[in-house]
Structure formats: structure tokens, C-alpha cells
Scaffold this motif. Structure first.
Motif, PDB file in Angstrom:
ATOM      1  N   VAL A  23      18.433   0.917  -2.615  1.00 37.70           N
ATOM      2  CA  VAL A  23      18.886   0.348  -1.349  1.00 37.70           C
ATOM      3  C   VAL A  23      18.329   1.158  -0.173  1.00 37.70           C
ATOM      4  O   VAL A  23      17.812   0.601   0.802  1.00 37.70           O
ATOM      5  CB  VAL A  23      20.431   0.314  -1.289  1.00 37.70           C
ATOM      6  CG1 VAL A  23      20.912  -0.006   0.128  1.00 37.70           C
ATOM      7  CG2 VAL A  23      20.974  -0.721  -2.269  1.00 37.70           C
ATOM      8  N   GLN A  24      18.420   2.475  -0.254  1.00 39.91           N
ATOM      9  CA  GLN A  24      17.922   3.338   0.817  1.00 39.91           C
ATOM     10  C   GLN A  24      16.432   3.128   1.071  1.00 39.91           C
ATOM     11  O   GLN A  24      15.986   3.052   2.217  1.00 39.91           O
ATOM     12  CB  GLN A  24      18.198   4.807   0.473  1.00 39.91           C
ATOM     13  CG  GLN A  24      19.680   5.165   0.493  1.00 39.91           C
ATOM     14  CD  GLN A  24      19.968   6.534  -0.099  1.00 39.91           C
ATOM     15  OE1 GLN A  24      19.268   6.993  -1.008  1.00 39.91           O
ATOM     16  NE2 GLN A  24      21.003   7.193   0.398  1.00 39.91           N
ATOM     17  N   HIS A  25      15.673   3.019  -0.016  1.00 36.66           N
ATOM     18  CA  HIS A  25      14.224   2.863   0.133  1.00 36.66           C
ATOM     19  C   HIS A  25      13.845   1.479   0.653  1.00 36.66           C
ATOM     20  O   HIS A  25      12.905   1.355   1.439  1.00 36.66           O
ATOM     21  CB  HIS A  25      13.521   3.160  -1.186  1.00 36.66           C
ATOM     22  CG  HIS A  25      13.303   4.623  -1.431  1.00 36.66           C
ATOM     23  ND1 HIS A  25      12.162   5.283  -1.031  1.00 36.66           N
ATOM     24  CD2 HIS A  25      14.093   5.556  -2.016  1.00 36.66           C
ATOM     25  CE1 HIS A  25      12.262   6.572  -1.362  1.00 36.66           C
ATOM     26  NE2 HIS A  25      13.427   6.759  -1.959  1.00 36.66           N
ATOM     27  N   PHE A  26      14.555   0.458   0.235  1.00 32.64           N
ATOM     28  CA  PHE A  26      14.276  -0.880   0.771  1.00 32.64           C
ATOM     29  C   PHE A  26      14.545  -0.911   2.276  1.00 32.64           C
ATOM     30  O   PHE A  26      13.765  -1.479   3.044  1.00 32.64           O
ATOM     31  CB  PHE A  26      15.126  -1.938   0.066  1.00 32.64           C
ATOM     32  CG  PHE A  26      14.534  -2.440  -1.226  1.00 32.64           C
ATOM     33  CD1 PHE A  26      13.333  -3.152  -1.217  1.00 32.64           C
ATOM     34  CD2 PHE A  26      15.165  -2.215  -2.438  1.00 32.64           C
ATOM     35  CE1 PHE A  26      12.765  -3.617  -2.401  1.00 32.64           C
ATOM     36  CE2 PHE A  26      14.612  -2.675  -3.628  1.00 32.64           C
ATOM     37  CZ  PHE A  26      13.404  -3.382  -3.607  1.00 32.64           C
ATOM     38  N   LEU A  27      15.640  -0.292   2.678  1.00 27.64           N
ATOM     39  CA  LEU A  27      15.983  -0.268   4.102  1.00 27.64           C
ATOM     40  C   LEU A  27      14.968   0.541   4.912  1.00 27.64           C
ATOM     41  O   LEU A  27      14.752   0.265   6.093  1.00 27.64           O
ATOM     42  CB  LEU A  27      17.385   0.327   4.298  1.00 27.64           C
ATOM     43  CG  LEU A  27      18.552  -0.507   3.765  1.00 27.64           C
ATOM     44  CD1 LEU A  27      19.853   0.285   3.868  1.00 27.64           C
ATOM     45  CD2 LEU A  27      18.675  -1.826   4.531  1.00 27.64           C
ATOM     46  N   ARG A 226      10.786   5.883  -5.843  1.00 30.43           N
ATOM     47  CA  ARG A 226       9.453   5.706  -5.247  1.00 30.43           C
ATOM     48  C   ARG A 226       8.473   5.191  -6.304  1.00 30.43           C
ATOM     49  O   ARG A 226       7.654   4.295  -6.039  1.00 30.43           O
ATOM     50  CB  ARG A 226       8.940   7.029  -4.675  1.00 30.43           C
ATOM     51  CG  ARG A 226       9.596   7.435  -3.367  1.00 30.43           C
ATOM     52  CD  ARG A 226       9.031   8.748  -2.848  1.00 30.43           C
ATOM     53  NE  ARG A 226       9.712   9.195  -1.658  1.00 30.43           N
ATOM     54  CZ  ARG A 226       9.427   8.768  -0.425  1.00 30.43           C
ATOM     55  NH1 ARG A 226       8.454   7.890  -0.243  1.00 30.43           N
ATOM     56  NH2 ARG A 226      10.102   9.227   0.604  1.00 30.43           N
ATOM     57  N   GLY A 227       8.561   5.765  -7.498  1.00 30.30           N
ATOM     58  CA  GLY A 227       7.672   5.346  -8.579  1.00 30.30           C
ATOM     59  C   GLY A 227       7.923   3.905  -8.988  1.00 30.30           C
ATOM     60  O   GLY A 227       6.983   3.114  -9.149  1.00 30.30           O
ATOM     61  N   MET A 228       9.202   3.536  -9.138  1.00 34.00           N
ATOM     62  CA  MET A 228       9.528   2.173  -9.553  1.00 34.00           C
ATOM     63  C   MET A 228       9.114   1.150  -8.504  1.00 34.00           C
ATOM     64  O   MET A 228       8.621   0.069  -8.841  1.00 34.00           O
ATOM     65  CB  MET A 228      11.017   2.056  -9.863  1.00 34.00           C
ATOM     66  CG  MET A 228      11.432   2.733 -11.160  1.00 34.00           C
ATOM     67  SD  MET A 228      13.087   2.254 -11.705  1.00 34.00           S
ATOM     68  CE  MET A 228      14.092   3.008 -10.421  1.00 34.00           C
ATOM     69  N   LEU A 229       9.286   1.472  -7.234  1.00 31.14           N
ATOM     70  CA  LEU A 229       8.883   0.542  -6.186  1.00 31.14           C
ATOM     71  C   LEU A 229       7.367   0.367  -6.155  1.00 31.14           C
ATOM     72  O   LEU A 229       6.864  -0.724  -5.865  1.00 31.14           O
ATOM     73  CB  LEU A 229       9.394   1.011  -4.825  1.00 31.14           C
ATOM     74  CG  LEU A 229      10.901   0.844  -4.607  1.00 31.14           C
ATOM     75  CD1 LEU A 229      11.318   1.413  -3.255  1.00 31.14           C
ATOM     76  CD2 LEU A 229      11.308  -0.626  -4.701  1.00 31.14           C
ATOM     77  N   ILE A 232       6.750  -1.969  -9.034  1.00 29.04           N
ATOM     78  CA  ILE A 232       7.201  -3.306  -8.665  1.00 29.04           C
ATOM     79  C   ILE A 232       6.180  -4.001  -7.756  1.00 29.04           C
ATOM     80  O   ILE A 232       5.931  -5.202  -7.873  1.00 29.04           O
ATOM     81  CB  ILE A 232       8.584  -3.238  -7.980  1.00 29.04           C
ATOM     82  CG1 ILE A 232       9.672  -2.931  -9.024  1.00 29.04           C
ATOM     83  CG2 ILE A 232       8.914  -4.529  -7.246  1.00 29.04           C
ATOM     84  CD1 ILE A 232      11.039  -2.639  -8.425  1.00 29.04           C
ATOM     85  N   SER A 233       5.568  -3.243  -6.863  1.00 24.15           N
ATOM     86  CA  SER A 233       4.626  -3.830  -5.913  1.00 24.15           C
ATOM     87  C   SER A 233       3.372  -4.361  -6.596  1.00 24.15           C
ATOM     88  O   SER A 233       2.686  -5.238  -6.053  1.00 24.15           O
ATOM     89  CB  SER A 233       4.239  -2.801  -4.844  1.00 24.15           C
ATOM     90  OG  SER A 233       3.415  -1.785  -5.393  1.00 24.15           O
ATOM     91  N   PHE A 234       3.046  -3.836  -7.787  1.00 23.27           N
ATOM     92  CA  PHE A 234       1.834  -4.247  -8.484  1.00 23.27           C
ATOM     93  C   PHE A 234       2.083  -5.247  -9.610  1.00 23.27           C
ATOM     94  O   PHE A 234       1.139  -5.753 -10.208  1.00 23.27           O
ATOM     95  CB  PHE A 234       1.112  -3.024  -9.071  1.00 23.27           C
ATOM     96  CG  PHE A 234       0.316  -2.244  -8.072  1.00 23.27           C
ATOM     97  CD1 PHE A 234      -0.819  -2.794  -7.496  1.00 23.27           C
ATOM     98  CD2 PHE A 234       0.695  -0.968  -7.697  1.00 23.27           C
ATOM     99  CE1 PHE A 234      -1.560  -2.076  -6.566  1.00 23.27           C
ATOM    100  CE2 PHE A 234      -0.041  -0.247  -6.768  1.00 23.27           C
ATOM    101  CZ  PHE A 234      -1.174  -0.797  -6.202  1.00 23.27           C
ATOM    102  N   LEU A 235       3.334  -5.543  -9.924  1.00 26.08           N
ATOM    103  CA  LEU A 235       3.627  -6.425 -11.051  1.00 26.08           C
ATOM    104  C   LEU A 235       3.050  -7.823 -10.819  1.00 26.08           C
ATOM    105  O   LEU A 235       3.106  -8.364  -9.718  1.00 26.08           O
ATOM    106  CB  LEU A 235       5.141  -6.527 -11.265  1.00 26.08           C
ATOM    107  CG  LEU A 235       5.845  -5.261 -11.753  1.00 26.08           C
ATOM    108  CD1 LEU A 235       7.344  -5.489 -11.835  1.00 26.08           C
ATOM    109  CD2 LEU A 235       5.301  -4.818 -13.101  1.00 26.08           C
ATOM    110  N   SER A 236       2.515  -8.397 -11.903  1.00 24.19           N
ATOM    111  CA  SER A 236       1.936  -9.739 -11.817  1.00 24.19           C
ATOM    112  C   SER A 236       2.278 -10.510 -13.094  1.00 24.19           C
ATOM    113  O   SER A 236       3.035 -10.025 -13.949  1.00 24.19           O
ATOM    114  CB  SER A 236       0.418  -9.654 -11.643  1.00 24.19           C
ATOM    115  OG  SER A 236      -0.196  -9.070 -12.783  1.00 24.19           O
TER     116      SER A 236
END
Length: 253
Positions: A23-27, A226-229, A232-236
Motif C-alpha cells: 500500500v505504501q509503495h503504491f501510494l 520493491r522487488g515484487m512491484l 509485477i510491472s513486467f508480467l505478461s
């Protein structure tokens, strides 16, 4: 990092640990989601104080009363999310809520197994089912046909504790109910990926590492998130149904 443009995200178990970190990182993103839904059992309780503090600073944060072990609570949360989103859908569902009940293998009871399974496995299953209409709506409103977390996705947070191929994990944490529930969650994610692909919903299970919460130690929450995000950004489309760790490596299970 790939470009992650998430219109809306719902994180369960958001009052502590990995959920709170997400939540903190998304915000804190340069272009944050229009709405960040943070689900937890007692939004006004002491354990949700950090969420309450965040909500006072971020008008796009909506704290939801949500108990993933309670079907009525899930349906009520879905109704609230739908109301907040208006005519748009939910882009990303992250099932982070989980529990670990420490019981020696010879003492595990039916109640132990049911309680842990209900939170760790059945909860994510019900969340996927109940929120599928909103995920489908997000996918329909997104241009292109390629699957991605910017279109519509379910991310289930699991653990190498659910890996049958890694018996050494049992020596570290000999907790039958937890191991079984996470192995089942891995299989659930595979089933979701096959069942929901026709709706253009990507489904992946992630291992966050042994995080510094009450469930682990070596990796900090910040490093893990940070690693998971980044992952997530590269998932296809090629990744749907897979089990990856916070560094993007495939986890055999």
C-alpha cells in the motif's frame, strides 16, 4: 522497471507487513493508482493505525473492513469497491492476507487445518470469484488484448513453504497447516490462470522472500515489496499461472 499503470488496486491484509508495504509503495508511485483499497479486519483498531495515518495524507486511499475468511465480508467489500469505482473496474487484486498457526505435526487438529486453509487458500479463491466481475470490467476497458497487471490481474502471495520440491523448508518451519495451505494456493493460482484467461485476467503467485515480519527474517519488507512491484510491472501473458519469487525467478513447486 516496465511501466505499471494501475487505475485501481486492492490489497488484502493491508494493515501490516507485506500488505502495508505494498500500500505504501503504491501510494508513493510517481503516477499512483486513482484508488488504493486497503483491506483489513479492523480498520479502526490499533493494528490499523499506520493505515489510518496514511489515509489522512492520501485521499486516494480507501480502507476497507475485510475478513477474507468471511464470505459476507468479502461481498460487502466488493460492493464498497464497486461504489467507489463508479463505472470502471478493478485493475489489480493482491491477496496478501495470510496466517500461520504454530502446531507440531503430531498435534495438528481439524480446527487448525480449517482455520489456516480458510484464510490462506479459500480466502483468495473467494476473493477471485467475487471480484471477477470488476476485474473483467477493467480488462474490457483496457486497450489491446495482451495480459498484464496494467490491464487486469490477480496476484496471490504464497511462500516456498508451499513447495513440495523443497522438503528442507519443513525442517525450518515444520508447520503442516501452513505448508499445505500454501501448496494449495499455488495450485489455486494455476487453476485461476486457466479459468480466467478467457476474461483477460492474468494470475500469478509470488514468493516475497523470508520477510522481516512475524513470519520470517532475512529480507526487509521494503526490499521485498520493491522487488515484487518490479516483477509485477513486467508480467505478461507468458507468465500467467507461474510461481515467481520477488526477484522474478521461477520457483519450482
Amino acid at each position: 522497471m516496465g511501466e505499471l499503470r494501475v487505475h485501481s488496486v486492492l490489497v488484502t491484509g493491508a494493515n501490516r507487513g507485506i500488505g502495508l508495504g505494498l500500500v505504501q509503495h503504491f501510494l508513493g508511485m510517481p503516477t499512483p493508482p486513482k484508488v488504493v483499497f486497503a483491506g483489513c479486519r479492523e480498520p479502526k483498531g490499533q493494528r490499523a493505525q499506520e493505515l489510518q495515518n496514511l489515509a489522512s495524507k492520501h485521499p486516494n486511499l480507501v480502507i476497507l473492513p475485510l475478513d477474507v475468511s468471511n464470505p459476507a465480508s468479502i461481498k460487502a467489500a466488493a460492493a464498497t469497491v464497486k461504489e467507489h469505482l463508479g463505472g470502471s473496474g478493478l485493475t489489480l487484486l493482491i491477496n496478501s492476507a495470510g496466517m500461520l498457526k504454530i502446531t507440531p505435526p503430531e498435534d495438528v487438529t481439524l480446527e487448525d487445518m480449517m482455520q489456516v486453509y480458510t484464510t490462506n487458500t479459500i480466502g483468495p479463491m473467494l476473493m477471485g470469484q467475487v471480484f471477477l466481475p470488476l476485474l473483467k470490467k477493467a480488462a474490457q476497458g483496457s486497450p489491446g488484448s495482451a495480459l498484464s497487471c496494467s490491464k487486469a490481474a490477480i496476484i496471490n502471495i504464497s511462500s516456498t513453504g508451499g513447495c513440495i520440491s523443497s522438503p528442507e523448508v519443513f525442517d525450518m518451519i515444520p508447520i503442516v497447516s501452513y505448508h499445505c495451505s500454501k501448496a494449495a494456493l499455488n495450485m489455486l493460482t494455476k487453476c485461476q490462470s486457466l479459468g480466467y484467461q478467457e476474461h483477460s485476467v492474468l494470475c500469478v503467485v509470488l514468493h516475497p522472500g523470508w520477510v522481516q515480519t512475524d513470519m520470517g527474517t532475512p529480507v526487509t519488507v521494503d526490499t521485498s515489496v520493491r522487488g515484487m512491484l518490479k516483477v509485477i510491472s513486467f508480467l505478461s501473458e507468458k507468465d500467467t499461472g507461474t510461481f515467481l519469487n520477488w526477484e522474478g525467478k521461477v520457483v519450482p513447486w
